[in-house]
Scaffold this motif. Sequence first.
Motif, short mmCIF file in Angstrom:
data_model
loop_
_atom_site.label_atom_id
_atom_site.label_comp_id
_atom_site.label_asym_id
_atom_site.label_seq_id
_atom_site.Cartn_x
_atom_site.Cartn_y
_atom_site.Cartn_z
N ALA A 20 34.53 32.19 58.48
CA ALA A 20 34.08 31.42 57.31
C ALA A 20 33.23 32.30 56.40
O ALA A 20 33.37 32.25 55.17
CB ALA A 20 33.30 30.19 57.76
N ARG A 21 32.34 33.10 56.97
CA ARG A 21 31.49 34.00 56.18
C ARG A 21 32.35 35.03 55.44
O ARG A 21 32.13 35.29 54.25
CB ARG A 21 30.48 34.68 57.10
N GLU A 22 33.34 35.62 56.13
CA GLU A 22 34.23 36.60 55.49
C GLU A 22 35.04 35.95 54.37
O GLU A 22 35.23 36.55 53.31
CB GLU A 22 35.17 37.21 56.53
N ARG A 23 35.51 34.73 54.58
CA ARG A 23 36.27 34.01 53.55
C ARG A 23 35.40 33.76 52.32
O ARG A 23 35.82 33.97 51.19
CB ARG A 23 36.79 32.69 54.12
N ASP A 24 34.16 33.35 52.55
CA ASP A 24 33.24 33.09 51.44
C ASP A 24 32.93 34.38 50.66
O ASP A 24 32.88 34.37 49.43
CB ASP A 24 31.94 32.45 51.94
N GLU A 25 32.72 35.47 51.38
CA GLU A 25 32.47 36.76 50.73
C GLU A 25 33.68 37.18 49.89
O GLU A 25 33.53 37.65 48.76
CB GLU A 25 32.16 37.84 51.77
N ARG A 26 34.88 37.00 50.43
CA ARG A 26 36.10 37.36 49.70
C ARG A 26 36.24 36.50 48.45
O ARG A 26 36.62 36.99 47.40
CB ARG A 26 37.31 37.22 50.61
N GLN A 27 35.92 35.23 48.56
CA GLN A 27 36.00 34.34 47.39
C GLN A 27 35.04 34.80 46.30
O GLN A 27 35.38 34.74 45.12
CB GLN A 27 35.69 32.90 47.79
N PRO A 31 37.03 37.39 41.64
CA PRO A 31 37.14 37.71 40.21
C PRO A 31 37.20 39.22 39.94
O PRO A 31 38.00 39.68 39.13
CB PRO A 31 35.89 37.07 39.60
N ALA A 32 36.39 39.99 40.64
CA ALA A 32 36.40 41.45 40.46
C ALA A 32 37.70 42.05 40.98
O ALA A 32 38.25 42.98 40.36
CB ALA A 32 35.20 42.08 41.17
N ILE A 33 38.20 41.54 42.09
CA ILE A 33 39.47 42.02 42.65
C ILE A 33 40.60 41.78 41.66
O ILE A 33 41.44 42.66 41.41
CB ILE A 33 39.76 41.35 44.00
N ARG A 34 40.62 40.59 41.06
CA ARG A 34 41.68 40.27 40.10
C ARG A 34 41.56 41.10 38.83
O ARG A 34 42.57 41.56 38.29
CB ARG A 34 41.66 38.77 39.78
N LEU A 35 40.36 41.31 38.36
CA LEU A 35 40.15 42.12 37.16
C LEU A 35 40.61 43.56 37.39
O LEU A 35 41.35 44.13 36.59
CB LEU A 35 38.68 42.06 36.76
N ASP A 88 45.35 52.69 42.48
CA ASP A 88 45.84 51.60 41.66
C ASP A 88 46.80 50.70 42.45
O ASP A 88 46.74 49.46 42.32
CB ASP A 88 46.53 52.12 40.39
N CYS A 89 47.65 51.28 43.26
CA CYS A 89 48.55 50.48 44.09
C CYS A 89 47.76 49.59 45.05
O CYS A 89 48.09 48.40 45.21
CB CYS A 89 49.51 51.37 44.87
N ILE A 90 46.74 50.14 45.64
CA ILE A 90 45.92 49.36 46.58
C ILE A 90 45.20 48.24 45.84
O ILE A 90 45.12 47.10 46.34
CB ILE A 90 44.92 50.27 47.33
N ALA A 91 44.71 48.51 44.63
CA ALA A 91 44.05 47.47 43.84
C ALA A 91 45.02 46.34 43.51
O ALA A 91 44.67 45.16 43.60
CB ALA A 91 43.46 48.06 42.56
N VAL A 92 46.25 46.69 43.16
CA VAL A 92 47.26 45.66 42.86
C VAL A 92 47.61 44.89 44.13
O VAL A 92 47.75 43.66 44.11
CB VAL A 92 48.53 46.29 42.22
N LEU A 93 47.72 45.58 45.24
CA LEU A 93 48.03 44.93 46.51
C LEU A 93 46.91 43.95 46.91
O LEU A 93 47.19 42.83 47.36
CB LEU A 93 48.24 45.98 47.60
N LYS A 94 45.66 44.36 46.72
CA LYS A 94 44.55 43.46 47.02
C LYS A 94 44.60 42.22 46.13
O LYS A 94 44.33 41.11 46.59
CB LYS A 94 43.22 44.20 46.84
#
Length: 133
Positions: A20-27, A31-35, A88-94
């Motif tokens: 649950a803590r890891e899920r919350d951190e990822r959430q 926004p930064a991951i998507r950007l 860049d590939c890793i960023a898109v994959l994330k």
Amino acid sequence: MRKPDPETEARMKAVMATHARERDERQQQLPAIRLEGEAALRRLLPVAQRDTGQSSVIARFLLNLYNGTRFPFDMTDLRRLDYNLFDDCIAVLKMDFQLLKEVHLYFENGGSMWTALANQWGFKDYDGIESWR
């Protein structure tokens, strides 16, 4: 169903709390991951449209994200890339891991662009057909 012993139950609760803590951190990071992922995607597409060895790897990678069944990708091909393209590939994959929309939808006429990409490189799709018709 038997109730687990107290030690097992405590371990299970600890694992669930960690998840649950890891899920919350990822959430919070989403926004930064998507950007970062979208910016990387916009850098990768022009590379895929060129005519180099790295371009073919990027094209196959992007087509695989679009439809992995039709366009398989050998992950070891990422070793052929410069560090910046790899990152860049890793960023898109994330970004794609927590899908908001398909990669081709980040571009106007993206479906046509991905079709052109498959045709440009003559990639065979899942059915073994050269490019798309």
